[in-house]
Design a protein around this motif. Structure first.
Motif, short mmCIF file in Angstrom:
data_model
loop_
_atom_site.label_atom_id
_atom_site.label_comp_id
_atom_site.label_asym_id
_atom_site.label_seq_id
_atom_site.Cartn_x
_atom_site.Cartn_y
_atom_site.Cartn_z
N ILE A 18 26.69 -4.12 14.94
CA ILE A 18 27.34 -5.17 14.15
C ILE A 18 26.29 -6.03 13.46
O ILE A 18 26.41 -6.33 12.26
CB ILE A 18 28.26 -6.02 15.04
CG1 ILE A 18 29.49 -5.19 15.45
CG2 ILE A 18 28.68 -7.31 14.34
CD1 ILE A 18 30.37 -5.84 16.49
N ILE A 19 25.26 -6.41 14.19
CA ILE A 19 24.19 -7.23 13.60
C ILE A 19 23.47 -6.45 12.50
O ILE A 19 23.15 -7.00 11.44
CB ILE A 19 23.20 -7.72 14.67
CG1 ILE A 19 23.92 -8.53 15.76
CG2 ILE A 19 22.05 -8.51 14.05
CD1 ILE A 19 24.64 -9.76 15.27
N TRP A 20 23.25 -5.17 12.73
CA TRP A 20 22.59 -4.33 11.73
C TRP A 20 23.42 -4.29 10.45
O TRP A 20 22.88 -4.39 9.35
CB TRP A 20 22.35 -2.93 12.28
CG TRP A 20 21.63 -2.03 11.34
CD1 TRP A 20 22.10 -0.88 10.80
CD2 TRP A 20 20.31 -2.19 10.80
NE1 TRP A 20 21.16 -0.31 9.97
CE2 TRP A 20 20.05 -1.11 9.96
CE3 TRP A 20 19.33 -3.17 10.97
CZ2 TRP A 20 18.86 -0.97 9.26
CZ3 TRP A 20 18.12 -3.01 10.27
CH2 TRP A 20 17.91 -1.93 9.45
N GLN A 21 24.75 -4.18 10.58
CA GLN A 21 25.63 -4.18 9.40
C GLN A 21 25.55 -5.52 8.67
O GLN A 21 25.58 -5.56 7.44
CB GLN A 21 27.07 -3.85 9.79
CG GLN A 21 27.29 -2.39 10.13
CD GLN A 21 26.91 -1.47 8.98
OE1 GLN A 21 27.34 -1.67 7.85
NE2 GLN A 21 26.10 -0.47 9.27
N ASP A 22 25.46 -6.63 9.42
CA ASP A 22 25.30 -7.94 8.80
C ASP A 22 24.03 -7.97 7.94
O ASP A 22 24.03 -8.51 6.84
CB ASP A 22 25.21 -9.05 9.86
CG ASP A 22 26.51 -9.28 10.61
OD1 ASP A 22 27.58 -8.81 10.16
OD2 ASP A 22 26.45 -9.95 11.67
N ILE A 23 22.97 -7.37 8.45
CA ILE A 23 21.69 -7.33 7.73
C ILE A 23 21.82 -6.46 6.49
O ILE A 23 21.41 -6.86 5.39
CB ILE A 23 20.56 -6.84 8.66
CG1 ILE A 23 20.31 -7.86 9.77
CG2 ILE A 23 19.29 -6.56 7.85
CD1 ILE A 23 19.44 -7.35 10.91
N ILE A 24 22.37 -5.27 6.65
CA ILE A 24 22.51 -4.33 5.53
C ILE A 24 23.34 -4.95 4.41
O ILE A 24 23.01 -4.82 3.23
CB ILE A 24 23.12 -3.00 6.01
CG1 ILE A 24 22.11 -2.24 6.87
CG2 ILE A 24 23.59 -2.14 4.84
CD1 ILE A 24 22.66 -1.02 7.57
#
Length: 133
Positions: A18-24
């Motif tokens: 989820i955090i990775w998607q926020d970054i992307i």
């Protein structure tokens, strides 16, 4: 949060994915010289959604969360494409509820999150930026 009796997050939420998607999606904002806090800010239609606001435990009660929310409000007040801000917190997160109401966010509904029903009710707050017609 766990030690304070706040039952909003657990070991699987928010996940690294989820955090990775926020970054992307370029929705994750970091605050502080050493990244003492972060928040996810996304837009859908004419609403800004504020999610996953977190302040490192060593910096809690220092005003960082208030600064972040005030910063978002200030930025979005000049954005004519946005009518409101929305943020949710768990019924057990009394400090955030008090912070939100002190900043003139209005509680508007309670709901359960699918697959997180064990946490109980979440409360959605809105901050109107424009008068709806």
């Amino acid at each position: 949060m766990k030690s304070a009796g706040i039952t909003q997050w657990n070991d699987s939420y928010p996940s690294k994915e989820i955090i990775w998607q926020d970054i992307i999606k370029k929705e994750l904002r970091l605050y502080g010289d050493h990244y003492e806090a972060s928040v996810t800010v996304s837009k859908h239609e004419r609403t800004i959604f504020i999610q996953r606001l977190v302040v490192h435990s060593q910096h809690q009660r220092s005003g960082i969360a208030r600064f972040i929310l005030t910063d978002i409000i200030r930025q979005e007040k000049v954005n004519s494409e946005v009518d409101q801000l929305k943020i949710s917190t768990n019924h057990s997160n009394i400090p955030v509820q008090k912070l939100l109401t002190s900043l003139n966010f209005i509680p508007c509904r309670k709901y359960l999150i699918p697959n997180r029903e064990q946490f109980g009710d979440f409360i959605e707050f809105i901050y109107p930026l424009r008068i709806f017609k």
